[in-house]
Scaffold this active site. Structure first.
Site, PDB file in Angstrom:
ATOM      1  N   HIS A   1      33.859  73.942  37.692  1.00 10.58           N
ATOM      2  CA  HIS A   1      33.564  73.578  39.188  1.00 10.58           C
ATOM      3  C   HIS A   1      33.270  74.939  39.866  1.00 10.58           C
ATOM      4  O   HIS A   1      33.943  74.919  40.967  1.00 10.58           O
ATOM      5  CB  HIS A   1      34.317  72.706  39.685  1.00 10.58           C
ATOM      6  CG  HIS A   1      34.103  71.657  40.683  1.00 10.58           C
ATOM      7  ND1 HIS A   1      33.888  72.397  41.925  1.00 10.58           N
ATOM      8  CD2 HIS A   1      33.944  70.463  40.924  1.00 10.58           C
ATOM      9  CE1 HIS A   1      33.406  71.379  42.921  1.00 10.58           C
ATOM     10  NE2 HIS A   1      33.298  70.260  42.171  1.00 10.58           N
ATOM     11  N   SER A   2      32.749  75.985  39.589  1.00  6.46           N
ATOM     12  CA  SER A   2      32.654  77.206  40.182  1.00  6.46           C
ATOM     13  C   SER A   2      31.644  77.007  41.353  1.00  6.46           C
ATOM     14  O   SER A   2      30.686  76.304  41.205  1.00  6.46           O
ATOM     15  CB  SER A   2      32.108  78.206  39.368  1.00  6.46           C
ATOM     16  OG  SER A   2      33.093  78.634  38.511  1.00  6.46           O
ATOM     17  N   TYR A   3      31.919  77.506  42.529  1.00  5.65           N
ATOM     18  CA  TYR A   3      30.935  77.605  43.449  1.00  5.65           C
ATOM     19  C   TYR A   3      30.349  78.959  43.588  1.00  5.65           C
ATOM     20  O   TYR A   3      30.982  79.860  43.737  1.00  5.65           O
ATOM     21  CB  TYR A   3      31.708  77.185  45.019  1.00  5.65           C
ATOM     22  CG  TYR A   3      32.340  76.000  45.206  1.00  5.65           C
ATOM     23  CD1 TYR A   3      33.375  75.595  44.435  1.00  5.65           C
ATOM     24  CD2 TYR A   3      31.789  75.309  46.446  1.00  5.65           C
ATOM     25  CE1 TYR A   3      33.709  74.036  44.900  1.00  5.65           C
ATOM     26  CE2 TYR A   3      32.341  74.124  46.611  1.00  5.65           C
ATOM     27  CZ  TYR A   3      33.291  73.497  45.819  1.00  5.65           C
ATOM     28  OH  TYR A   3      33.849  72.210  46.195  1.00  5.65           O
TER      29      TYR A   3
ATOM     30  N   HIS B   1      37.119  63.473  39.587  1.00  7.75           N
ATOM     31  CA  HIS B   1      37.865  64.290  39.044  1.00  7.75           C
ATOM     32  C   HIS B   1      39.233  64.829  38.261  1.00  7.75           C
ATOM     33  O   HIS B   1      39.739  65.747  38.231  1.00  7.75           O
ATOM     34  CB  HIS B   1      37.599  65.652  39.927  1.00  7.75           C
ATOM     35  CG  HIS B   1      36.417  66.219  40.402  1.00  7.75           C
ATOM     36  ND1 HIS B   1      35.198  65.950  39.785  1.00  7.75           N
ATOM     37  CD2 HIS B   1      36.011  66.895  41.588  1.00  7.75           C
ATOM     38  CE1 HIS B   1      34.036  66.569  40.363  1.00  7.75           C
ATOM     39  NE2 HIS B   1      34.527  67.185  41.481  1.00  7.75           N
TER      40      HIS B   1
ATOM     41  N   GLU C   1      27.170  71.863  38.132  1.00  6.44           N
ATOM     42  CA  GLU C   1      28.193  71.414  37.135  1.00  6.44           C
ATOM     43  C   GLU C   1      27.535  70.701  36.061  1.00  6.44           C
ATOM     44  O   GLU C   1      27.043  69.520  36.003  1.00  6.44           O
ATOM     45  CB  GLU C   1      29.093  70.450  37.780  1.00  6.44           C
ATOM     46  CG  GLU C   1      29.781  71.265  39.045  1.00  6.44           C
ATOM     47  CD  GLU C   1      30.304  69.829  39.773  1.00  6.44           C
ATOM     48  OE1 GLU C   1      31.061  69.146  39.421  1.00  6.44           O
ATOM     49  OE2 GLU C   1      29.654  69.616  40.941  1.00  6.44           O
TER      50      GLU C   1
ATOM     51  N   ARG D   1      33.054  60.807  39.503  1.00  8.04           N
ATOM     52  CA  ARG D   1      33.804  59.627  39.940  1.00  8.04           C
ATOM     53  C   ARG D   1      33.623  58.598  39.007  1.00  8.04           C
ATOM     54  O   ARG D   1      32.631  58.257  38.403  1.00  8.04           O
ATOM     55  CB  ARG D   1      33.231  59.109  41.207  1.00  8.04           C
ATOM     56  CG  ARG D   1      33.305  60.076  42.298  1.00  8.04           C
ATOM     57  CD  ARG D   1      32.390  59.677  43.662  1.00  8.04           C
ATOM     58  NE  ARG D   1      32.753  60.569  44.556  1.00  8.04           N
ATOM     59  CZ  ARG D   1      32.209  61.983  44.838  1.00  8.04           C
ATOM     60  NH1 ARG D   1      31.393  62.359  43.770  1.00  8.04           N
ATOM     61  NH2 ARG D   1      32.605  62.557  45.705  1.00  8.04           N
TER      62      ARG D   1
END
Ligand code: BGC
Length: 384
Positions: A215-217, A141, A349, A116
């Site tokens: 930004h992989s989960y 983002h 991240e 942010r």
């Protein structure tokens, strides 16, 4: 960077004899010259503007990673469990439509600035800039159409380290309110020791903030297996950056000791998560890493007792945002029709700190024309 990719290109022709990267239909069946590895290119549909999206399948040893040119996004990542059975460990969708719809940045490259920026405003070299506000009063983002929602150009640069694809994107002066033409690249390399390496670079023709990340989960037991609350996490961080109600850092750098944020020793993620206040609740914090800078240093170690999978994160970045998938609320159906509920995946991240443009005590994210931005993050997998 230019020199490096040319060199890799030459190496590629020696070590990675010709793959057809032509028509998608042909490419579906093409593979690498190495028995246990290779790179394939496939068609992954078209953007609403009619632009073709490509999917690259990178295989090496026991690991397979799929990356698409829309958003420079990791769509799948397969590694073996403790029995040697491979399985996908990231959340995602079956097809491009899923990614184009309501998508909480699954696997995407985030930019120009990850996390942010308070009020979506900043001042640089005496000039004020106003960004698109896309999360309450803040810019998140990269804005409405961040780097996760643009089409990147792909170039295969496989070399001795393994199959690799380099994605590039030119972000125009004024895009989403940011100054300067920014030329960005993200290179994904799959090494034969179960390692995914991501190298980012950027150059600009005007001073601008830059903070890229992936930004992989992750869910090491597999995205269909339930929550990540039983995963154990270690973070190489003694301090973190506390935030206000809108998740903007106060500027303080606080100790994690005697708080639910102390992951200095491996701890079950679910053990103290209920102690965290806020709505929807859960971890969404920037941890200040002990170090690295020049060469990637260990930032995190994640272990899933069910599958035995271990993921270690190494990075050159000063921070890692640990986000426990708090905003997943059961409204999204992912790959194979799996409903993604709260805490079903987590992000680690690697990045500079949120809202760095407003905090002189945070490491600077300002890139100037004379500089080259670089960041390297490695996800290394093993089992126990
Ligand atoms: C942020 C979260 C945000 C999420 C979006 C994370 O990087 O820290 O606050 O909700 O991305 O999916």
């Amino acid at each position: 960077m230019q020199l490096r990719s040319t060199f890799m290109g030459v190496l590629a022709s020696f070590f990675w004899a010709p793959w057809s990267l032509g028509a998608a239909a042909e490419a579906q069946t093409s593979g690498g010259s190495k028995a246990d590895g290779g790179l394939q290119k496939m068609d992954f549909g078209k953007t609403p503007e009619g632009m073709p999206v490509e999917l690259y399948v990178l295989k090496n040893g026991r690991m397979t990673v799929k990356v698409m040119t829309y958003g420079a996004t990791i769509t799948e990542l397969h590694v073996p469990d403790r029995r040697g059975t491979p399985g996908d460990v990231v959340l995602g969708f079956d097809n491009l439509e899923g990614y184009l719809g309501n998508n909480p940045y699954f696997g995407a490259t985030i930019g120009r600035v990850a996390n942010r920026i308070a009020g979506g405003k900043f001042t640089l070299e005496g000039k004020g800039y106003a960004l698109a506000l896309n999360q309450g009063p803040n810019s998140l983002h990269g804005g409405r159409k961040g780097f996760d929602k643009v089409l990147w150009k792909a170039e295969e640069i496989s070399g001795p380290d393994g199959p690799a694809v380099k994605l590039t994107y030119l972000s125009r002066d004024g895009e989403e309110g940011y100054p300067g033409h920014l030329s960005a690249s993200v290179t994904f390399t799959v090494k034969d020791d179960d390692e995914l390496r991501i190298d980012d670079t950027a150059t600009t023709d005007k001073a601008t903030p830059v903070n890229l990340t992936n930004h992989s989960y992750f869910n090491l037991a597999g995205p269909a297996s339930g929550t990540i609350l039983d995963h154990e996490l270690m973070l190489a961080a003694d301090t973190y950056t506390p935030v206000d109600d809108t998740l903007i850092p106060t500027g303080e750098i606080a100790s994690v000791r005697e708080t639910p944020l102390d992951f200095t020793t491996p701890t079950r993620i679910g053990a103290r998560i209920d102690q965290l206040k806020g709505d929807p609740g859960g971890y969404d914090h920037n941890f200040v890493l002990r170090g690295g800078e020049e060469s990637p240093a260990l930032a995190a170690r994640l272990y899933d007792p069910k599958s035995g999978r271990v993921m270690e994160v190494f990075t050159t970045e000063p921070g890692v945002q640990f986000y426990s998938g708090n905003f997943l609320d059961g409204t999204l159906k992912g790959r194979g029709g799996v409903v993604y509920r709260k805490h079903q995946g987590l992000c680690l991240e690697a990045q500079h700190f949120p809202d760095s443009v407003h905090h002189a005590n945070f490491p600077s994210i300002i890139l100037r024309p004379s500089m080259t931005y670089t960041q390297t993050t490695i996800y290394r997998f093993s089992t126990r």
